[in-house]
Write an enzyme that holds these catalytic residues in place. Structure first.
Site, PDB file in Angstrom:
ATOM      1  CB  SER A 338       2.128  25.895 -18.794  1.00  0.00           C
ATOM      2  OG  SER A 338       1.637  25.503 -17.537  1.00  0.00           O
ATOM      3  CG  HIS A 435       3.680  23.077 -14.029  1.00  0.00           C
ATOM      4  ND1 HIS A 435       2.680  23.381 -13.130  1.00  0.00           N
ATOM      5  CD2 HIS A 435       3.810  24.170 -14.835  1.00  0.00           C
ATOM      6  CE1 HIS A 435       2.203  24.589 -13.392  1.00  0.00           C
ATOM      7  NE2 HIS A 435       2.867  25.089 -14.418  1.00  0.00           N
TER       8      HIS A 435
END
Length: 505
Positions: A338, A435
């Site tokens: 990410s 997340h």
């Protein structure tokens, strides 16, 4: 029987609305500026109607409680006319129309006040009577414009129109174009409807391949918000061997990917994006399932601004995990790779703050000496100013010595940004928040993971893996959502500890 605290609240509410009704009548006598705006109606070329005129015609009155299930729906032409009219407006005119719609065609507050009073009067009656009055009160809280929204959703292109309309509402709210509670209520009503229409059971998971329609591939390329697609060869690689691309679609919006997830199939968890999006060797390879042990989610992009706040991305990841487990039963590792948007901006703000306060704690004395030596400055606030300039321009990446010197400093600063910087108890970074809400573990920070100009500008080239341990995601998610506890590895905690020690926190 309604509990006494609720009865007291209702009594004060009834009194408020009775006094408020007098004020509202007085205010409505004043002409609102936006009511004088005239726009051309596409349903009748050559005629000019005010916004209020067209709204009065297309936003039908709420049926009475007794006839709510018997009243025939308004003609479809009403919805079509409103859609055409709205699309013909300029940006400012759209804002004015939405303000009128939300203000003048919302809840009948006077009727609500009267029903609240009746509910108080029925407290000594039988339960059936109380429940019926409560149901009437609940129905009266339905905004009048909600009917229009529902009817629009049933015409061709109506759902997409409403998604785009909500995007306009969000832009109005975020740009401070209106602080009206009516606008916010309209946005909330529309968000609730969209959440129902785009519930999990109504979404279709599609795998995008090189054989998918050209229009879909083009939209996938256009919507990619994390790692921009450079050309057709690039998109071919991203849907080719050792790669997967999945999208949620909806029957009411054919040909429109709602949210897109890109996955790399690897042997181990990737620590840099270059090997995924710039690897040319995968184009002509045949997949060897024995080399696929890990799924790396390296990009997830929402294509519809109007669906903000409607849970799609987290559901997509869970569905894709099940899909990959079915295709590769031996697959054992699931992780993201990410970006860290906002880290560089946060760091520059922190450096400015320390400059004003004359503090030099973000780097060690040795690190400051190295920075001063490379930039030909003294190891004081001059070096701090030089570092700010290097970070803001990305020039530091051109010096191997600076890259080596700044690695430990930037890594511990980034770890603190992800783990320690909070908003209302949750992590400040939106990607981390996404997340962690899904139950992932903040697993590993990666140096030199995105060397593109965009990666350097956003996060000094650092990326992070959020790892999904499937047996632990439910408990991790609950710990974060309910107790604001971040599940994190020793690597990240070690960097956080170094930051705290150096910064005397």
């Amino acid at each position: 029987m309604t509990p006494q605290p609720i009865v007291s609240t209702l009594r004060s509410g009834v009194s408020f609305w009775r006094h408020r009704s007098v004020l509202v009548k007085a205010l409505r006598l004043q002409a609102l500026d936006f009511r004088s705006v005239r726009c051309r109606s596409t349903s009748a070329p050559g005629t000019v109607r005010s916004m209020e005129d067209i709204l009065t015609r297309v936003v039908v009155p709420l049926p009475t409680y007794e006839t709510r299930e018997k009243s025939p729906p308004p003609p479809e032409s009403n919805s079509v006319e409103f859609m055409h009219f709205y699309k013909s407006l300029e940006k400012e005119e759209k804002s004015q129309l939405l303000a009128t719609l939300s203000h003048d065609f919302g809840v009948d507050h006077k009727g609500v006040s009267e029903l609240a009073g009746k509910l108080l009067d029925t407290q000594l009656r039988d339960l059936a009577t109380i429940l019926q009055v409560e149901d009437r009160l609940r129905y009266s809280l339905t905004p009048r414009y909600k009917q229009l929204l529902n009817h629009i959703s049933r015409v061709e292109g109506g759902v997409k129109f409403l998604v785009d309309l909500r995007a306009d509402l969000l832009e109005i709210i975020s740009s401070k174009g209106s602080d009206s509670p009516h606008i916010r209520d309209l946005n909330g009503t529309l968000k609730s409807l969209l959440s129902e229409w785009f519930s999990v059971g109504l979404l279709r998971l599609e795998r995008i391949t090189w054989q998918s329609p050209c229009e879909i591939l083009q939209k996938i390329s256009q919507y990619e918000a994390v790692h921009p697609v450079r050309n057709w060869t690039d998109i071919k690689r991203r849907v080719g061997p050792y790669r997967r691309c999945y999208a949620f679609t909806h029957a009411a919006m054919p040909g429109e990917p709602l949210v897109v997830l890109h996955v790399a199939l690897t042997e181990d968890i990737s620590d840099n994006i270059q090997s995924i999006v710039r690897e040319l060797a995968t184009l002509d390879l045949e997949e060897d399932v024995n080399k696929v042990n890990t799924a790396v989610f390296y990009s997830i992009s929402s294509s519809q601004a109007g669906l903000q706040g409607v849970e799609l991305g987290n559901v997509l990841i869970k569905r894709v995990v099940r899909e990959l487990q079915s295709e590769f039963p031996h697959m054992s590792q699931f992780s993201s790779l990410s970006p860290i948007p906002g880290f560089s901006s946060w760091l520059l703000g922190l450096l400015s703050q320390h400059r004003k306060e004359g503090r030099m704690e973000l780097l060690t004395e040795r690190e400051w000496r190295e920075v001063a030596d490379v930039t030909n400055t003294a190891p004081d606030t001059n070096a701090l100013d030089a570092l700010r300039k290097l970070i803001s321009t990305g020039e530091w990446t051109r010096s191997e010595r600076l890259v080596h010197v700044l690695e430990p400093a930037l890594m511990r600063l980034c770890a603190w940004y992800l783990y320690g910087e909070k908003r209302r108890g949750y992590t400040l970074n939106p990607v981390a928040n996404f997340h962690l809400q899904n139950g992932a573990t903040m697993w590993r920070l990666n140096w030199h993971a995105d060397t593109s100009p965009r990666g350097v500008a956003n996060s000094c080239g650092i990326m992070v893996n959020y790892r999904y341990f499937l047996q632990e995601t439910p408990s991790n998610s609950a710990a974060y959502m309910h107790n604001k506890v971040i599940t994190v590895t020793e690597q990240v905690l070690g960097l956080v500890s170094q930051f705290q020690k150096n910064s005397k926190l």
